[in-house]
Structure formats: structure tokens, C-alpha cells
Design an enzyme around this catalytic site. Structure first.
Site, PDB file in Angstrom:
ATOM      1  N   ARG A  51       0.813  -1.224   0.000  1.00  0.00           N
ATOM      2  CA  ARG A  51       0.000   0.000   0.000  1.00  0.00           C
ATOM      3  C   ARG A  51       0.843   1.269   0.000  1.00  0.00           C
ATOM      4  NH1 ARG A  51      -3.217  -1.303   5.255  1.00  0.00           N
ATOM      5  NH2 ARG A  51      -1.056  -1.734   5.677  1.00  0.00           N
ATOM      6  N   LYS A 147       3.728 -19.115   5.336  1.00  0.00           N
ATOM      7  CA  LYS A 147       3.119 -19.639   6.554  1.00  0.00           C
ATOM      8  C   LYS A 147       2.642 -18.472   7.406  1.00  0.00           C
ATOM      9  CE  LYS A 147       6.102 -19.997  10.436  1.00  0.00           C
ATOM     10  NZ  LYS A 147       6.832 -20.758  11.431  1.00  0.00           N
ATOM     11  N   ASP A 176       7.584 -23.763   2.814  1.00  0.00           N
ATOM     12  CA  ASP A 176       8.104 -24.096   4.139  1.00  0.00           C
ATOM     13  C   ASP A 176       9.615 -24.035   3.961  1.00  0.00           C
ATOM     14  OD1 ASP A 176       9.260 -25.381   6.342  1.00  0.00           O
ATOM     15  OD2 ASP A 176       7.413 -26.476   6.729  1.00  0.00           O
ATOM     16  N   HIS A 177      10.225 -22.975   4.506  1.00  0.00           N
ATOM     17  CA  HIS A 177      11.626 -22.743   4.139  1.00  0.00           C
ATOM     18  C   HIS A 177      12.546 -23.854   4.643  1.00  0.00           C
ATOM     19  CE1 HIS A 177      11.549 -20.736   8.077  1.00  0.00           C
ATOM     20  NE2 HIS A 177      12.803 -21.079   8.154  1.00  0.00           N
ATOM     21  N   LYS A 181      16.300 -26.072   2.581  1.00  0.00           N
ATOM     22  CA  LYS A 181      17.677 -26.182   3.086  1.00  0.00           C
ATOM     23  C   LYS A 181      18.423 -27.280   2.340  1.00  0.00           C
ATOM     24  CE  LYS A 181      16.880 -24.349   7.684  1.00  0.00           C
ATOM     25  NZ  LYS A 181      17.851 -23.253   7.611  1.00  0.00           N
ATOM     26  N   GLU A 215      15.738 -22.643  19.851  1.00  0.00           N
ATOM     27  CA  GLU A 215      16.070 -21.232  19.634  1.00  0.00           C
ATOM     28  C   GLU A 215      16.529 -20.623  20.949  1.00  0.00           C
ATOM     29  OE1 GLU A 215      13.202 -19.242  16.634  1.00  0.00           O
ATOM     30  OE2 GLU A 215      12.016 -20.681  17.763  1.00  0.00           O
ATOM     31  N   ASP A 234       3.343 -23.233  15.542  1.00  0.00           N
ATOM     32  CA  ASP A 234       4.379 -22.441  14.893  1.00  0.00           C
ATOM     33  C   ASP A 234       5.488 -23.311  14.299  1.00  0.00           C
ATOM     34  OD1 ASP A 234       5.358 -19.817  14.316  1.00  0.00           O
ATOM     35  OD2 ASP A 234       6.918 -20.122  15.827  1.00  0.00           O
ATOM     36  N   HIS A 239       7.136 -27.193  10.029  1.00  0.00           N
ATOM     37  CA  HIS A 239       8.546 -27.518   9.783  1.00  0.00           C
ATOM     38  C   HIS A 239       8.935 -28.913  10.284  1.00  0.00           C
ATOM     39  CE1 HIS A 239       8.754 -23.367   8.844  1.00  0.00           C
ATOM     40  NE2 HIS A 239       8.750 -22.931  10.087  1.00  0.00           N
ATOM     41  N   LYS A 330      11.676 -22.019  22.679  1.00  0.00           N
ATOM     42  CA  LYS A 330      12.319 -20.704  22.702  1.00  0.00           C
ATOM     43  C   LYS A 330      13.195 -20.612  23.951  1.00  0.00           C
ATOM     44  CE  LYS A 330       9.611 -18.866  19.446  1.00  0.00           C
ATOM     45  NZ  LYS A 330      10.153 -18.407  18.179  1.00  0.00           N
TER      46      LYS A 330
HETATM   47  P1  NAP Z   1       5.111  -7.388   7.633  1.00  0.00           P
HETATM   48  O1  NAP Z   1       6.492  -6.914   7.919  1.00  0.00           O
HETATM   49  O2  NAP Z   1       4.008  -6.951   8.534  1.00  0.00           O
HETATM   50  O3  NAP Z   1       4.764  -6.926   6.156  1.00  0.00           O
HETATM   51  C1  NAP Z   1       3.463  -6.979   5.636  1.00  0.00           C
HETATM   52  C2  NAP Z   1       3.465  -6.425   4.227  1.00  0.00           C
HETATM   53  O4  NAP Z   1       2.131  -6.443   3.741  1.00  0.00           O
HETATM   54  C3  NAP Z   1       3.964  -5.000   4.130  1.00  0.00           C
HETATM   55  O5  NAP Z   1       4.714  -4.852   2.945  1.00  0.00           O
HETATM   56  C4  NAP Z   1       2.662  -4.212   4.002  1.00  0.00           C
HETATM   57  O6  NAP Z   1       2.961  -3.031   3.314  1.00  0.00           O
HETATM   58  C5  NAP Z   1       1.817  -5.167   3.183  1.00  0.00           C
HETATM   59  N1  NAP Z   1       0.380  -4.973   3.330  1.00  0.00           N
HETATM   60  C6  NAP Z   1      -0.331  -4.904   4.475  1.00  0.00           C
HETATM   61  N2  NAP Z   1      -1.640  -4.688   4.199  1.00  0.00           N
HETATM   62  C7  NAP Z   1      -1.742  -4.632   2.855  1.00  0.00           C
HETATM   63  C8  NAP Z   1      -2.832  -4.418   1.962  1.00  0.00           C
HETATM   64  N3  NAP Z   1      -4.077  -4.240   2.391  1.00  0.00           N
HETATM   65  N4  NAP Z   1      -2.564  -4.408   0.650  1.00  0.00           N
HETATM   66  C9  NAP Z   1      -1.309  -4.592   0.194  1.00  0.00           C
HETATM   67  N5  NAP Z   1      -0.252  -4.793   0.966  1.00  0.00           N
HETATM   68  C10 NAP Z   1      -0.457  -4.800   2.291  1.00  0.00           C
HETATM   69  O7  NAP Z   1       5.021  -8.956   7.561  1.00  0.00           O
HETATM   70  P2  NAP Z   1       6.210  -9.979   7.211  1.00  0.00           P
HETATM   71  O8  NAP Z   1       6.931 -10.291   8.465  1.00  0.00           O
HETATM   72  O9  NAP Z   1       6.964  -9.484   6.049  1.00  0.00           O
HETATM   73  O10 NAP Z   1       5.385 -11.297   6.850  1.00  0.00           O
HETATM   74  C11 NAP Z   1       4.742 -11.480   5.605  1.00  0.00           C
HETATM   75  C12 NAP Z   1       4.174 -12.891   5.547  1.00  0.00           C
HETATM   76  O11 NAP Z   1       5.248 -13.812   5.656  1.00  0.00           O
HETATM   77  C13 NAP Z   1       3.215 -13.237   6.679  1.00  0.00           C
HETATM   78  O12 NAP Z   1       2.270 -14.174   6.200  1.00  0.00           O
HETATM   79  C14 NAP Z   1       4.123 -13.932   7.692  1.00  0.00           C
HETATM   80  O13 NAP Z   1       3.397 -14.820   8.523  1.00  0.00           O
HETATM   81  C15 NAP Z   1       5.031 -14.683   6.759  1.00  0.00           C
HETATM   82  N6  NAP Z   1       6.336 -15.016   7.335  1.00  0.00           N
HETATM   83  C16 NAP Z   1       7.187 -14.036   7.739  1.00  0.00           C
HETATM   84  C17 NAP Z   1       8.427 -14.381   8.257  1.00  0.00           C
HETATM   85  C18 NAP Z   1       9.414 -13.322   8.688  1.00  0.00           C
HETATM   86  O14 NAP Z   1      10.523 -13.714   9.059  1.00  0.00           O
HETATM   87  N7  NAP Z   1       9.093 -12.053   8.646  1.00  0.00           N
HETATM   88  C19 NAP Z   1       8.796 -15.723   8.366  1.00  0.00           C
HETATM   89  C20 NAP Z   1       7.910 -16.708   7.933  1.00  0.00           C
HETATM   90  C21 NAP Z   1       6.692 -16.334   7.415  1.00  0.00           C
HETATM   91  P3  NAP Z   1       2.078  -1.673   3.378  1.00  0.00           P
HETATM   92  O15 NAP Z   1       1.865  -1.371   4.819  1.00  0.00           O
HETATM   93  O16 NAP Z   1       2.938  -0.729   2.647  1.00  0.00           O
HETATM   94  O17 NAP Z   1       0.820  -2.017   2.664  1.00  0.00           O
END
Ligand code: NAP
Length: 483
Positions: A51, A147, A176-177, A181, A215, A234, A239, A330
Site C-alpha cells: 500500500r 506460513k 516451508d523454508h 535447506k 532457539e 508455529d 517444519h 524458545k
Molecule cells: P510485515 O512486515 O508486517 O509486512 C506486511 C506487508 O504487507 C507490508 O509490505 C505491508 O505493506 C503489506 N500490506 C499490508 N496490508 C496490505 C494491503 N491491504 N494491501 C497490500 N499490501 C499490504 O510482515 P512480514 O513479516 O513481512 O510477513 C509477511 C508474511 O510472511 C506473513 O504471512 C508472515 O506470517 C510470513 N512469514 C514471515 C516471516 C518473517 O521472518 N518475517 C517468516 C515466515 C513467514 P504496506 O503497509 O505498505 O501495505
């Protein structure tokens, strides 16, 4: 040994959630590394979407900062400008109409079209529906979903049904990362490309298997989110279940996505329901100024587990009688992920070993360094008679396959390239995810219905004492958690 780089077909990859944490930490640095490796075609396009209103240049600056921050120590950043020229950005609202026409105009008609949903799962359905209704995705497009895939069977099934309204199963890549690996794939190579292990890979010769994902960090800033999830949802349901499947599955008839996934599914379906005595749950306590789980979660009454240990049985011919012990938590002693296959001890020792014959162990290390050790008994060197000593046969891939391991792709970069290649072998199929929830749901439902609190454990320990007893009562012990 230098790995061969096989360039992929030209592609347009759209990253929904391109301004988010996952895109910054993993997806963009991973793509950069594949670019440096020469795998990204000259005309490939990576379109960020979120966004936040910004133009291509601002997104490139954001991507530059993310790659500089999160690239690996040994990464060459001299090609960053060239890489950033592949990037574009479209401001888009997953739940509105802004940006969708522009996105459609930006995507070229030719080449592979992949859409990475790196956003909250609540948005998966909105994005899938708009990709279809705006005519952006077609029957050749691929979507990548992150996930968590549901929080129980009902939500996972609903999500599968939503995605299925717009995409066929062979277009859906559930990431599933752990499956990306190097060592996890090597596990399949070691099992199925050698004669050495497979004849012994069954209850007759394997005493038990341990899978540990430990962890050192607590739930910290994610406390509130984690409190709705817990270690079982989780880590175990996804995993660890995937690791268990790769260890336990029958040889597939071919290294083909559905052949592999069929065999994994059979393992999940053969899991026996757990008895209450086969489960230990824990919560880490405070440590000086460091808050405990309850404070981190912001919920003094929380009964969510930050640690779980399980004794799992697989009801089939191969594994009947061989337990699989799983534990994850954890704030444990060290950050490590490993699988230990302990073989049975020789039936009789011809040597005068005071503590009897010892077992061989195959230790498959996934984190922090990848590799495998096989412990074998040899004669202790020197003239002191026939004394035996246990030594590891080290199969560290970093040494064997790359200079300091720096050219070993990270799981994300490998998996993204698999999406572009159209290879689903390392992605979870919808029925696998549902079967895993079907096994997990009753366990969690029992906890939620009961009043038992998780056992407290000290930060920096190996978890609650009860988890140690889970093995002691079977005359076994956990391999020590160490880095
Ligand atoms: P995040 O940091 O909260 O990022 C969310 C993203 O979604 C931002 O780019 C946000 O950008 C965008 N977004 C939110 N609402 C939106 C909308 N209505 N339209 C379009 N874009 C929108 O989350 P994240 O940690 O990157 O995680 C993303 C996904 O990966 C989740 O499903 C999470 O469970 C999964 N995941 C993350 C990790 C990790 O290490 N971070 C690991 C495993 C899985 P704007 O605010 O600019 O819209």
C-alpha cells in the site's frame, strides 16, 4: 566443488508485501544472490507491491538498504546497481481497487508469471480473487503463499478452498523454508542415492529418531501474535512435520513433485494419536531483567507453550516400534536444528567395552551450520591395546561443496527459483497441510479444554525436566543441545 548455475526462464515476479520484513530480510537479498550467481535472466522483472505510495526509484532505494543490511557476510555487493534495475513498484491495496490496473499493464505477456503473497494470510484470498478478476493471472501463473497456512484444519481447509477458486493445485506453492535447506534435500540424496543407509532405515535397525529445533531468543516483540499460536502450531505442525516425513517416508518411485508428496502424506496419515504421557509442554521463566514468557506474551494467564516435546509413533511396517522424539522451544541453551537417527547397538560385542557396545548415530544438522556426521566406532590410536573410541565421520557440506559455505544458496533463494522453474517438489501440497492439521488439532483441543499449565523451565536450559524424563523412562537420552 563449484555448483552449476542453470539460468531460469524469463520471469515477472510480483512480491505482495514488498515493503515488509520478510521481503527485506529474505526475498530481496535472496533474489540478489541469484542475480549475482547468474541465474536471473537479463530481462527478468521483479515488481514490488504494497500500500505504501512510492515510485520505482524509492522502492529501489528501499531494496538497496535492505540488501545491504541483510546480505550475507561474504556477499559481493558490487552488482547491486545492475540488480536494482530489474526492480519496479506498484502501490496496491489488496482489499481495494487501487493499483490493480497498473499492475496488469506492467506485467509482460510472455514469460513466467509468479506472485509471492508475502502478506498476512488474511489477505491471501483478496489477492487471489483480484489477480483473477483483473485478468492478471492465468492458468500458467504461479502463486507463492507463506506460513502460517491456517491455524487449524477448518481454517486451512477454508484457505485451500479460497485459493482453489482461482488457482489449480499445480499453481500453488506453499512455502516451508525448512524444505529449501541444502541438507534437507541432501537427506533425500543420502537415503535414496546410496545403498548404505536404506537397508538399515527401519525399525529393525533404527532405535529411535530425535528432531530438535531449539532457539535462544524468546518471543520478544511478537509475544501477542505468538500467544495465539504456540510451539505446536508455529513449529511442529509445519517444519518439524516436514522433517519427520522426509526421514520416515518410503522411497518415491521417482523424484517427482507428486510422487514425493504422496509418500510424505502417507507418513502423516500413519501418525498415531498422542497419549497425554507422550507430551511435555513448557514456558520459559524470567531471568534477571529478562522477562519470562507470560510477560513477553502480555498475558499472565497464558497457557500457550513456548516449548513442546513429543513422543511420536508411526503405525506402519517400516517404523512400528521406533519412536520419533520431537522437541522445539524458545530461550533454550543454543540455537540449533538437527535430526539424530540412532541405530541399534550391535547385538554382541567381541571387545571388552565396559559400557557395552555403542550405537552409531547419523546427525543431520540444519542450523546454524548445515552438514551431517556419522558416528562410528574405531580403535583408539596407539599401542595401548584394543580400546575403542567413537568418532564422527564429518560430512559438512560447506567444506565439501563450497568455499566456506558462502556459495550455498539460502532456502528462500532456492525455493523462489524452484517456483520460476515450476518445480513443486519442495512445497507442501494442500492435502499434506490438511492432514498435518488433522493430526495436530485434537492435541491442541485437549490442551485448550484442560486446565494444566505448561511446565516452567529456565532460560538457557534444555527445556523442562519432564522433557528429559520423556526419554529417560525409555532408557534413552536427548542429544545435548549445543551450537
Ligand atoms: P510485515 O512486515 O508486517 O509486512 C506486511 C506487508 O504487507 C507490508 O509490505 C505491508 O505493506 C503489506 N500490506 C499490508 N496490508 C496490505 C494491503 N491491504 N494491501 C497490500 N499490501 C499490504 O510482515 P512480514 O513479516 O513481512 O510477513 C509477511 C508474511 O510472511 C506473513 O504471512 C508472515 O506470517 C510470513 N512469514 C514471515 C516471516 C518473517 O521472518 N518475517 C517468516 C515466515 C513467514 P504496506 O503497509 O505498505 O501495505
Amino acid at each position: 566443488m563449484v555448483s552449476r548455475i542453470i539460468p531460469v526462464d524469463d520471469f515477472d515476479l510480483v512480491i505482495f508485501g514488498a515493503t515488509g520484513d520478510l521481503a527485506h530480510r529474505k526475498i530481496l537479498p535472496g533474489l540478489y544472490r541469484r542475480f549475482v550467481a547468474g541465474q536471473v535472466p537479463a530481462t527478468a522483472q521483479i515488481i514490488g507491491a504494497a500500500r505504501t505510495k512510492q515510485d520505482d526509484e524509492a522502492f529501489r532505494a528501499e531494496a538497496r538498504a535492505a540488501i545491504q543490511e541483510f546480505a550475507g557476510k561474504g556477499d559481493d555487493l558490487s552488482q547491486l546497481d545492475d540488480f536494482l534495475r530489474h526492480l519496479a513498484y506498484v502501490a496496491i491495496d489488496a482489499r481495494g481497487s487501487d493499483g490493480w490496473d497498473e499492475l496488469k499493464a506492467r506485467i509482460r505477456p510472455e514469460g513466467v508469471h509468479a506472485f509471492y503473497f508475502s502478506v498476512a494470510p488474511a489477505l491471501f484470498g483478496d489477492i487471489a480473487q483480484r489477480l483473477a478478476s483483473y485478468g492478471i493471472a492465468d492458468t500458467n501463473s504461479r502463486i507463492v503463499v507463506e506460513k502460517p497456512f491456517g491455524r487449524d484444519l477448518a481454517t486451512a481447509r477454508a484457505l485451500n478452498q479460497t485459493l482453489a477458486q482461482h488457482f489449480a493445485e499445480n499453481q500453488i506453492y506453499r512455502i516451508d523454508h525448512y524444505l529449501g535447506k541444502e541438507t534437507v534435500q541432501n537427506l533425500m540424496a543420502v537415503r535414496f542415492a546410496n545403498m548404505l543407509f536404506e537397508p538399515l532405515w527401519n525399525a529393525q535397525y533404527v532405535d529411535h529418531v530425535q528432531i530438535t529445533v531449539a532457539e535462544t531468543v524468546g518471543v520478544g516483540g511478537r509475544g501477542e501474535y505468538y500467544d495465539h499460536s504456540g510451539a505446536m502450531r508455529d513449529m511442529v505442525q509445519n517444519h518439524m512435520m516436514q522433517l519427520l516425513c522426509l526421514i520416515a517416508m518410503e522411497p518415491p518411485y521417482h523424484f517427482d513433485p507428486d510422487a514425493v508428496r504422496d509418500e510424505k502424506l502417507k507418513v502423516i496419515r500413519a501418525l498415531e494419536p498422542l497419549e497425554p504421557g507422550d507430551i511435555v509442554r513448557g514456558q520459559y521463566q524470567a531471568d534477571g531483567d529478562e522477562p519470562g514468557y507470560l510477560a513477553d506474551a502480555g498475558n499472565p494467564q497464558s497457557r500457550t507453550e513456548s516449548f513442546v516435546a513429543l513422543k511420536v509413533r508411526i503405525a506402519n511396517w517400516r517404523w512400528s516400534g521406533t519412536p520419533f522424539y520431537l522437541r522445539t522451544g524458545k530461550r533454550l541453551r543454543a540455537r540449533t536444528s538437527e535430526i539424530v537417527v540412532t541405530f541399534k547397538a550391535p547385538p554382541h560385542s567381541i571387545f571388552d567395552e565396559s559400557d557395552g557396545p555403542r550405537s552409531n548415530q547419523l546427525v543431520i544438522k540444519l542450523q546454524p551450520n548445515e552438514g551431517m556426521d556419522l558416528t562410528v566406532m574405531i580403535k583408539e590410536p596407539g599401542p595401548g591395546g584394543m580400546r575403542l573410541v567413537q568418532v564422527p565421520l564429518d560430512m559438512s557440506f560447506a567444506d565439501a561443496l563450497g568455499e566456506n559455505g558462502t556459495d550455498m544458496p539460502d532456502a528462500y533463494e532456492r525455493l523462489i527459483m524452484d517456483v520460476i522453474r515450476g518445480n513443486q517438489t519442495l512445497f507442501m501440497r494442500g492435502d499434506e497441510v490438511e492432514a498435518a492439521w488433522a493430526w495436530t488439532d485434537p492435541i491442541i483441543a485437549d490442551w485448550e479444554a484442560g486446565s494444566k499449565r505448561p511446565e516452567p523451565y529456565d532460560p538457557g536450559s534444555s527445556g523442562p525436566d519432564e522433557a528429559l524424563r520423556l526419554l529417560h523412562r525409555d532408557n534413552r537420552r536427548w542429544r545435548e543441545i549445543r551450537p
